[in-house]
Design a protein around this motif. Structure first.
Motif, PDB file in Angstrom:
ATOM      1  N   MET A   1       0.842  -1.186   0.000  1.00  0.00           N
ATOM      2  CA  MET A   1       0.000   0.000   0.000  1.00  0.00           C
ATOM      3  C   MET A   1       0.888   1.251   0.000  1.00  0.00           C
ATOM      4  SD  MET A   1      -2.781  -0.970   2.805  1.00  0.00           S
ATOM      5  CE  MET A   1      -4.364  -0.468   2.329  1.00  0.00           C
ATOM      6  N   ALA A   2       0.644   2.108  -0.920  1.00  0.00           N
ATOM      7  CA  ALA A   2       1.428   3.335  -1.033  1.00  0.00           C
ATOM      8  C   ALA A   2       0.758   4.460  -0.242  1.00  0.00           C
ATOM      9  CB  ALA A   2       1.555   3.736  -2.492  1.00  0.00           C
ATOM     10  N   ASP A   3       1.581   5.249   0.414  1.00  0.00           N
ATOM     11  CA  ASP A   3       1.087   6.398   1.165  1.00  0.00           C
ATOM     12  C   ASP A   3       1.143   7.619   0.256  1.00  0.00           C
ATOM     13  OD1 ASP A   3       0.280   8.199   3.044  1.00  0.00           O
ATOM     14  OD2 ASP A   3       2.122   8.131   4.234  1.00  0.00           O
ATOM     15  N   TRP A   4      -0.019   8.085  -0.197  1.00  0.00           N
ATOM     16  CA  TRP A   4      -0.105   9.210  -1.121  1.00  0.00           C
ATOM     17  C   TRP A   4      -0.288  10.540  -0.409  1.00  0.00           C
ATOM     18  CZ3 TRP A   4       0.952   9.133  -6.190  1.00  0.00           C
ATOM     19  CH2 TRP A   4       1.050   7.882  -6.790  1.00  0.00           C
ATOM     20  N   GLY A   5      -0.380  10.555   0.897  1.00  0.00           N
ATOM     21  CA  GLY A   5      -0.587  11.791   1.647  1.00  0.00           C
ATOM     22  C   GLY A   5       0.458  12.852   1.385  1.00  0.00           C
ATOM     23  N   PRO A   6       1.760  12.520   1.521  1.00  0.00           N
ATOM     24  CA  PRO A   6       2.784  13.537   1.257  1.00  0.00           C
ATOM     25  C   PRO A   6       2.771  14.067  -0.171  1.00  0.00           C
ATOM     26  CG  PRO A   6       3.722  11.714   2.485  1.00  0.00           C
ATOM     27  CD  PRO A   6       2.332  11.307   2.091  1.00  0.00           C
ATOM     28  N   VAL A   7       2.471  13.211  -1.132  1.00  0.00           N
ATOM     29  CA  VAL A   7       2.439  13.643  -2.532  1.00  0.00           C
ATOM     30  C   VAL A   7       1.295  14.617  -2.769  1.00  0.00           C
ATOM     31  CG1 VAL A   7       2.162  12.848  -4.910  1.00  0.00           C
ATOM     32  CG2 VAL A   7       3.476  11.479  -3.287  1.00  0.00           C
ATOM     33  N   ILE A   8       0.134  14.300  -2.247  1.00  0.00           N
ATOM     34  CA  ILE A   8      -1.036  15.164  -2.435  1.00  0.00           C
ATOM     35  C   ILE A   8      -0.853  16.496  -1.722  1.00  0.00           C
ATOM     36  CG2 ILE A   8      -3.495  15.387  -1.914  1.00  0.00           C
ATOM     37  CD1 ILE A   8      -3.686  12.326  -2.333  1.00  0.00           C
ATOM     38  N   VAL A   9      -0.386  16.454  -0.473  1.00  0.00           N
ATOM     39  CA  VAL A   9      -0.187  17.690   0.289  1.00  0.00           C
ATOM     40  C   VAL A   9       0.862  18.572  -0.376  1.00  0.00           C
ATOM     41  CG1 VAL A   9       0.664  18.615   2.476  1.00  0.00           C
ATOM     42  CG2 VAL A   9      -0.953  16.729   2.474  1.00  0.00           C
ATOM     43  N   ALA A  10       1.970  17.991  -0.810  1.00  0.00           N
ATOM     44  CA  ALA A  10       3.031  18.778  -1.448  1.00  0.00           C
ATOM     45  C   ALA A  10       2.564  19.397  -2.754  1.00  0.00           C
ATOM     46  CB  ALA A  10       4.253  17.902  -1.690  1.00  0.00           C
ATOM     47  N   THR A  11       1.801  18.655  -3.548  1.00  0.00           N
ATOM     48  CA  THR A  11       1.317  19.177  -4.825  1.00  0.00           C
ATOM     49  C   THR A  11       0.324  20.311  -4.625  1.00  0.00           C
ATOM     50  OG1 THR A  11       1.622  17.010  -5.828  1.00  0.00           O
ATOM     51  CG2 THR A  11       0.199  18.556  -6.991  1.00  0.00           C
ATOM     52  N   VAL A  12      -0.616  20.135  -3.707  1.00  0.00           N
ATOM     53  CA  VAL A  12      -1.620  21.177  -3.452  1.00  0.00           C
ATOM     54  C   VAL A  12      -0.957  22.439  -2.905  1.00  0.00           C
ATOM     55  CG1 VAL A  12      -3.596  21.782  -2.009  1.00  0.00           C
ATOM     56  CG2 VAL A  12      -3.543  19.601  -3.181  1.00  0.00           C
ATOM     57  N   LEU A  59       2.589  17.226   7.455  1.00  0.00           N
ATOM     58  CA  LEU A  59       3.149  15.883   7.325  1.00  0.00           C
ATOM     59  C   LEU A  59       3.742  15.342   8.615  1.00  0.00           C
ATOM     60  CD1 LEU A  59       4.806  16.038   3.807  1.00  0.00           C
ATOM     61  CD2 LEU A  59       2.531  15.280   4.465  1.00  0.00           C
ATOM     62  N   ILE A  60       4.374  16.184   9.413  1.00  0.00           N
ATOM     63  CA  ILE A  60       5.028  15.692  10.621  1.00  0.00           C
ATOM     64  C   ILE A  60       4.151  15.867  11.850  1.00  0.00           C
ATOM     65  CG2 ILE A  60       7.013  16.018  12.143  1.00  0.00           C
ATOM     66  CD1 ILE A  60       8.630  16.698   9.621  1.00  0.00           C
ATOM     67  N   ALA A  61       3.623  17.060  12.054  1.00  0.00           N
ATOM     68  CA  ALA A  61       2.842  17.320  13.271  1.00  0.00           C
ATOM     69  C   ALA A  61       1.476  16.645  13.222  1.00  0.00           C
ATOM     70  CB  ALA A  61       2.694  18.815  13.493  1.00  0.00           C
ATOM     71  N   ILE A  62       0.766  16.794  12.115  1.00  0.00           N
ATOM     72  CA  ILE A  62      -0.575  16.208  12.003  1.00  0.00           C
ATOM     73  C   ILE A  62      -0.490  14.767  11.502  1.00  0.00           C
ATOM     74  CG2 ILE A  62      -2.811  16.379  10.847  1.00  0.00           C
ATOM     75  CD1 ILE A  62      -2.422  19.400  10.779  1.00  0.00           C
ATOM     76  N   GLY A  63       0.397  14.512  10.567  1.00  0.00           N
ATOM     77  CA  GLY A  63       0.589  13.165  10.042  1.00  0.00           C
ATOM     78  C   GLY A  63      -0.505  12.729   9.093  1.00  0.00           C
ATOM     79  N   TYR A  67      -3.980   6.289   1.875  1.00  0.00           N
ATOM     80  CA  TYR A  67      -3.580   4.995   1.319  1.00  0.00           C
ATOM     81  C   TYR A  67      -4.508   4.624   0.168  1.00  0.00           C
ATOM     82  CZ  TYR A  67      -0.710   4.534   5.462  1.00  0.00           C
ATOM     83  OH  TYR A  67       0.224   4.751   6.434  1.00  0.00           O
ATOM     84  N   ALA A  68      -3.922   4.186  -0.930  1.00  0.00           N
ATOM     85  CA  ALA A  68      -4.697   3.779  -2.099  1.00  0.00           C
ATOM     86  C   ALA A  68      -4.301   2.361  -2.485  1.00  0.00           C
ATOM     87  CB  ALA A  68      -4.440   4.729  -3.262  1.00  0.00           C
ATOM     88  N   GLY A  69      -5.263   1.603  -2.828  1.00  0.00           N
ATOM     89  CA  GLY A  69      -4.967   0.260  -3.311  1.00  0.00           C
ATOM     90  C   GLY A  69      -5.210  -0.726  -2.306  1.00  0.00           C
TER      91      GLY A  69
END
Length: 69
Positions: A1-12, A59-63, A67-69
Motif C-alpha cells: 500500500m502506497a502512502d499518497w498523503g505527502p504527494v497530495i499535500v506537497a502538490t496542493v 506531514l510531521i505534526a498532524i501526520g 492509502y490507495a490500493g
C-alpha cells in the motif's frame, strides 16, 4: 500500500503557494496582491518559508496519510 498523503499535500501546497498565481506576499505596492502574476525575490523567499512551515505541520505534526490500493 502506497502512502499518497505527502504527494497530495506537497502538490496542493505547491500550486496554492506559487508566487503570483493566487497571491503574492509581499506585493509590489501593497502587502498582498491577488492574481497579479508578478513576483520578486522577496516574494519567492516568503512563499518558500510558508511552504516549508505548512508542509512540516501537515506531514510531521498532524501526520496526514492517504492509502490507495
Amino acid at each position: 500500500m502506497a502512502d499518497w498523503g505527502p504527494v497530495i499535500v506537497a502538490t496542493v501546497l505547491f500550486v496554492v503557494l506559487t508566487p503570483g498565481l493566487l497571491c503574492t506576499l509581499p506585493g509590489r505596492g501593497r502587502v498582498a496582491e491577488f492574481g497579479s502574476m508578478h513576483t520578486s525575490g522577496l516574494a519567492i523567499l516568503v512563499h518558500a518559508v510558508l511552504y516549508f512551515a505548512l508542509i512540516t505541520i501537515f506531514l510531521i505534526a498532524i501526520g496526514i496519510h492517504v492509502y490507495a490500493g
